[in-house]
Design an enzyme around this catalytic site. Sequence first.
Site, PDB file in Angstrom:
ATOM      1  N   CYS A  55      35.777  50.954  45.412  1.00  0.00           N
ATOM      2  CA  CYS A  55      35.845  49.524  45.740  1.00  0.00           C
ATOM      3  C   CYS A  55      36.490  49.303  47.114  1.00  0.00           C
ATOM      4  O   CYS A  55      37.510  49.901  47.424  1.00  0.00           O
ATOM      5  CB  CYS A  55      36.643  48.790  44.664  1.00  0.00           C
ATOM      6  SG  CYS A  55      36.695  47.008  44.948  1.00  0.00           S
ATOM      7  N   CYS A  59      43.615  46.311  46.334  1.00  0.00           N
ATOM      8  CA  CYS A  59      44.552  45.916  45.262  1.00  0.00           C
ATOM      9  C   CYS A  59      45.479  47.107  44.943  1.00  0.00           C
ATOM     10  O   CYS A  59      44.995  48.173  44.523  1.00  0.00           O
ATOM     11  CB  CYS A  59      43.775  45.493  44.024  1.00  0.00           C
ATOM     12  SG  CYS A  59      42.442  44.326  44.397  1.00  0.00           S
ATOM     13  N   CYS A  62      45.256  49.305  41.740  1.00  0.00           N
ATOM     14  CA  CYS A  62      43.955  49.651  41.149  1.00  0.00           C
ATOM     15  C   CYS A  62      43.485  51.077  41.433  1.00  0.00           C
ATOM     16  O   CYS A  62      43.335  51.484  42.587  1.00  0.00           O
ATOM     17  CB  CYS A  62      42.892  48.660  41.613  1.00  0.00           C
ATOM     18  SG  CYS A  62      41.337  48.925  40.722  1.00  0.00           S
ATOM     19  N   CYS A  99      33.051  42.959  27.384  1.00  0.00           N
ATOM     20  CA  CYS A  99      33.356  42.627  28.784  1.00  0.00           C
ATOM     21  C   CYS A  99      32.960  43.780  29.699  1.00  0.00           C
ATOM     22  O   CYS A  99      33.386  44.914  29.486  1.00  0.00           O
ATOM     23  CB  CYS A  99      34.845  42.336  28.909  1.00  0.00           C
ATOM     24  SG  CYS A  99      35.342  42.018  30.607  1.00  0.00           S
ATOM     25  N   CYS A 130      31.137  38.813  28.556  1.00  0.00           N
ATOM     26  CA  CYS A 130      32.070  38.515  29.643  1.00  0.00           C
ATOM     27  C   CYS A 130      31.786  39.527  30.744  1.00  0.00           C
ATOM     28  O   CYS A 130      31.498  40.688  30.437  1.00  0.00           O
ATOM     29  CB  CYS A 130      33.505  38.667  29.144  1.00  0.00           C
ATOM     30  SG  CYS A 130      34.749  38.455  30.437  1.00  0.00           S
ATOM     31  N   CYS A 190      38.116  33.338  31.963  1.00  0.00           N
ATOM     32  CA  CYS A 190      39.109  34.309  31.507  1.00  0.00           C
ATOM     33  C   CYS A 190      39.938  34.652  32.743  1.00  0.00           C
ATOM     34  O   CYS A 190      39.411  35.230  33.698  1.00  0.00           O
ATOM     35  CB  CYS A 190      38.399  35.550  30.968  1.00  0.00           C
ATOM     36  SG  CYS A 190      39.521  36.916  30.608  1.00  0.00           S
ATOM     37  N   ARG A 262      45.683  37.239  25.799  1.00  0.00           N
ATOM     38  CA  ARG A 262      45.325  38.626  25.478  1.00  0.00           C
ATOM     39  C   ARG A 262      46.386  39.623  25.942  1.00  0.00           C
ATOM     40  O   ARG A 262      46.762  39.650  27.116  1.00  0.00           O
ATOM     41  CB  ARG A 262      43.974  39.000  26.105  1.00  0.00           C
ATOM     42  CG  ARG A 262      43.536  40.407  25.674  1.00  0.00           C
ATOM     43  CD  ARG A 262      42.117  40.766  26.105  1.00  0.00           C
ATOM     44  NE  ARG A 262      41.186  39.744  25.694  1.00  0.00           N
ATOM     45  CZ  ARG A 262      40.372  39.121  26.529  1.00  0.00           C
ATOM     46  NH1 ARG A 262      40.342  39.443  27.799  1.00  0.00           N
ATOM     47  NH2 ARG A 262      39.561  38.193  26.093  1.00  0.00           N
TER      48      ARG A 262
HETATM   49  N1  SAM Z   1      36.613  44.148  40.859  1.00  0.00           N
HETATM   50  C1  SAM Z   1      36.725  43.004  40.051  1.00  0.00           C
HETATM   51  C2  SAM Z   1      37.922  42.157  40.415  1.00  0.00           C
HETATM   52  O1  SAM Z   1      38.944  42.668  40.826  1.00  0.00           O
HETATM   53  O2  SAM Z   1      37.818  40.930  40.276  1.00  0.00           O
HETATM   54  C3  SAM Z   1      36.743  43.301  38.566  1.00  0.00           C
HETATM   55  C4  SAM Z   1      37.428  44.520  37.992  1.00  0.00           C
HETATM   56  S1  SAM Z   1      39.214  44.563  38.128  1.00  0.00           S
HETATM   57  C5  SAM Z   1      39.531  46.224  37.683  1.00  0.00           C
HETATM   58  C6  SAM Z   1      39.794  43.560  36.795  1.00  0.00           C
HETATM   59  C7  SAM Z   1      41.273  43.390  36.624  1.00  0.00           C
HETATM   60  O3  SAM Z   1      41.861  44.555  36.060  1.00  0.00           O
HETATM   61  C8  SAM Z   1      42.127  43.142  37.849  1.00  0.00           C
HETATM   62  O4  SAM Z   1      42.064  41.815  38.275  1.00  0.00           O
HETATM   63  C9  SAM Z   1      43.519  43.488  37.364  1.00  0.00           C
HETATM   64  O5  SAM Z   1      44.168  42.329  36.884  1.00  0.00           O
HETATM   65  C10 SAM Z   1      43.262  44.482  36.217  1.00  0.00           C
HETATM   66  N2  SAM Z   1      43.797  45.812  36.555  1.00  0.00           N
HETATM   67  C11 SAM Z   1      43.262  46.703  37.414  1.00  0.00           C
HETATM   68  N3  SAM Z   1      44.027  47.803  37.518  1.00  0.00           N
HETATM   69  C12 SAM Z   1      45.083  47.624  36.693  1.00  0.00           C
HETATM   70  C13 SAM Z   1      46.242  48.405  36.379  1.00  0.00           C
HETATM   71  N4  SAM Z   1      46.467  49.592  36.959  1.00  0.00           N
HETATM   72  N5  SAM Z   1      47.119  47.919  35.483  1.00  0.00           N
HETATM   73  C14 SAM Z   1      46.898  46.709  34.919  1.00  0.00           C
HETATM   74  N6  SAM Z   1      45.838  45.928  35.179  1.00  0.00           N
HETATM   75  C15 SAM Z   1      44.941  46.361  36.073  1.00  0.00           C
HETATM   76  C1  DTB Z   2      41.844  42.297  32.563  1.00  0.00           C
HETATM   77  O1  DTB Z   2      42.644  41.378  32.800  1.00  0.00           O
HETATM   78  N1  DTB Z   2      42.198  43.555  32.241  1.00  0.00           N
HETATM   79  C2  DTB Z   2      41.036  44.395  32.071  1.00  0.00           C
HETATM   80  C3  DTB Z   2      39.871  43.382  32.220  1.00  0.00           C
HETATM   81  N2  DTB Z   2      40.527  42.178  32.590  1.00  0.00           N
HETATM   82  C4  DTB Z   2      38.715  43.683  33.047  1.00  0.00           C
HETATM   83  C5  DTB Z   2      41.003  45.562  32.967  1.00  0.00           C
HETATM   84  C6  DTB Z   2      42.227  46.441  32.871  1.00  0.00           C
HETATM   85  C7  DTB Z   2      42.019  47.599  33.766  1.00  0.00           C
HETATM   86  C8  DTB Z   2      43.116  48.614  33.686  1.00  0.00           C
HETATM   87  C9  DTB Z   2      42.896  49.731  34.635  1.00  0.00           C
HETATM   88  C10 DTB Z   2      41.664  50.559  34.372  1.00  0.00           C
HETATM   89  O2  DTB Z   2      41.378  50.932  33.208  1.00  0.00           O
HETATM   90  O3  DTB Z   2      40.967  50.900  35.342  1.00  0.00           O
HETATM   91 FE1  SF4 Z   3      38.307  46.468  43.452  1.00  0.00          FE
HETATM   92 FE2  SF4 Z   3      40.125  47.218  41.685  1.00  0.00          FE
HETATM   93 FE3  SF4 Z   3      40.642  45.182  43.312  1.00  0.00          FE
HETATM   94 FE4  SF4 Z   3      38.779  44.905  41.349  1.00  0.00          FE
HETATM   95  S1  SF4 Z   3      40.964  45.228  41.079  1.00  0.00           S
HETATM   96  S2  SF4 Z   3      38.621  44.264  43.505  1.00  0.00           S
HETATM   97  S3  SF4 Z   3      37.942  47.001  41.299  1.00  0.00           S
HETATM   98  S4  SF4 Z   3      40.313  47.326  43.946  1.00  0.00           S
END
Ligand code: SAM
Ligand code: DTB
Ligand code: SF4
Length: 322
Positions: A55, A59, A62, A99, A130, A190, A262
């Site tokens: 990506c 973030c 992530c 989702c 979702c 959501c 959630r």
């Molecule tokens: N790329 C899209 C976005 O960011 O809108 C969708 C996927 S993203 C992985 C969805 C959500 O997962 C993020 O907004 C974040 O709140 C959560 N998330 C990602 N990595 C995480 C982590 N290491 N621990 C907890 N939540 C996480």
């Molecule tokens: C949300 O708030 N948490 C979920 C879902 N929406 C998409 C994602 C959590 C991702 C945790 C890190 C991972 O598994 O990559």
């Molecule tokens: Fe990309 Fe992860 Fe950020 Fe979603 S949360 S925009 S997958 S870097």
Amino acid sequence: MSLTPRHDWTLAEVHDLLNRPFSDLIHQAQTIHRACHDPNQVQVSTLLSIKTGGCPEDCAYCPQSAHYQTGLDREKLLDLDAVREAARHAVESGATRFCMGAAWRAPTDRDLDGVVQMIEVVREQGLETCVTLGMLSSEQAKRLSDCGLDYYNHNLDTSPEFYGEIITTRTYRDRLETLQHVRDAGIRVCCGGILGMGESRQDRAGLLVQLATQDPHPESVPINLLIRVPGTPLGETEALDPLEFVRTIAAARITMPYSMVRLSAGREDMTDELQALCFVAGANSIFYGEILLTTPNPDTARDQALFSRLGLTAQPNSSPAS
Ligand code: SAM
Ligand code: DTB
Ligand code: SF4
């Protein structure tokens, strides 16, 4: 007791809630929870990563960001058969919402063609749908609405003040705009955030104010506990006091009485006792299944045992899609 949801919460009020003596806060949250929901029912969602890794966003939490070395391979968009199979499996395991997440900054219109087909095959299984795909234009939101999408997940993640410490490649305002496009298209929202990123209690209050002043409130509010993934800038962050997590769940319940709150990422590292406190504080939804998007979640046997220990049941599907 019937409650009229408020949309005028102030930062001072929410901060005061988070500062209350623990028992008082939990009692208030549980009282509201009982007035607005069945306290022994939990909504169950399943996650599937349809496009993993690589990506362009930065973030800091992530594992899927191309900016960090987390050992995750970049994958192509999943094929339709794999999605159908995962949705079938979700139905068998008792989930009611499916989702799908993609590691995109924003989908292209071509990306959306593939996602629309996926939504259709998931709907065929009678699951609520979702997706979380990053930023959306109003036309793209409309397209998702037209194909019958039930929910769009797009998190604010933290307070506007702390946000710049976590993400620099898209702004808070970008996120609010996407949420508005989703709302305007008639898709349910959501939207939640992540705790334990080094933010202050004031920041947790700031996130809740952003959520609870939306009118209507987001129908689903995922509260994630940071999964500290090695290789990300937040991989070594100090763990959040678990009771602070419970307090934030309680304040989410009080400020957004009818939303599904959630208990999202981070359950793998929580004891059953901590999760029980979260349910008492008003959490009434979980992600179920052994993997979230890319990281582990409790195995299903452990969750079944937890439900049985606590006398919880999975909420039946409220809006059959097909
Ligand atoms: N790329 C899209 C976005 O960011 O809108 C969708 C996927 S993203 C992985 C969805 C959500 O997962 C993020 O907004 C974040 O709140 C959560 N998330 C990602 N990595 C995480 C982590 N290491 N621990 C907890 N939540 C996480
Ligand atoms: C949300 O708030 N948490 C979920 C879902 N929406 C998409 C994602 C959590 C991702 C945790 C890190 C991972 O598994 O990559
Ligand atoms: Fe990309 Fe992860 Fe950020 Fe979603 S949360 S925009 S997958 S870097």
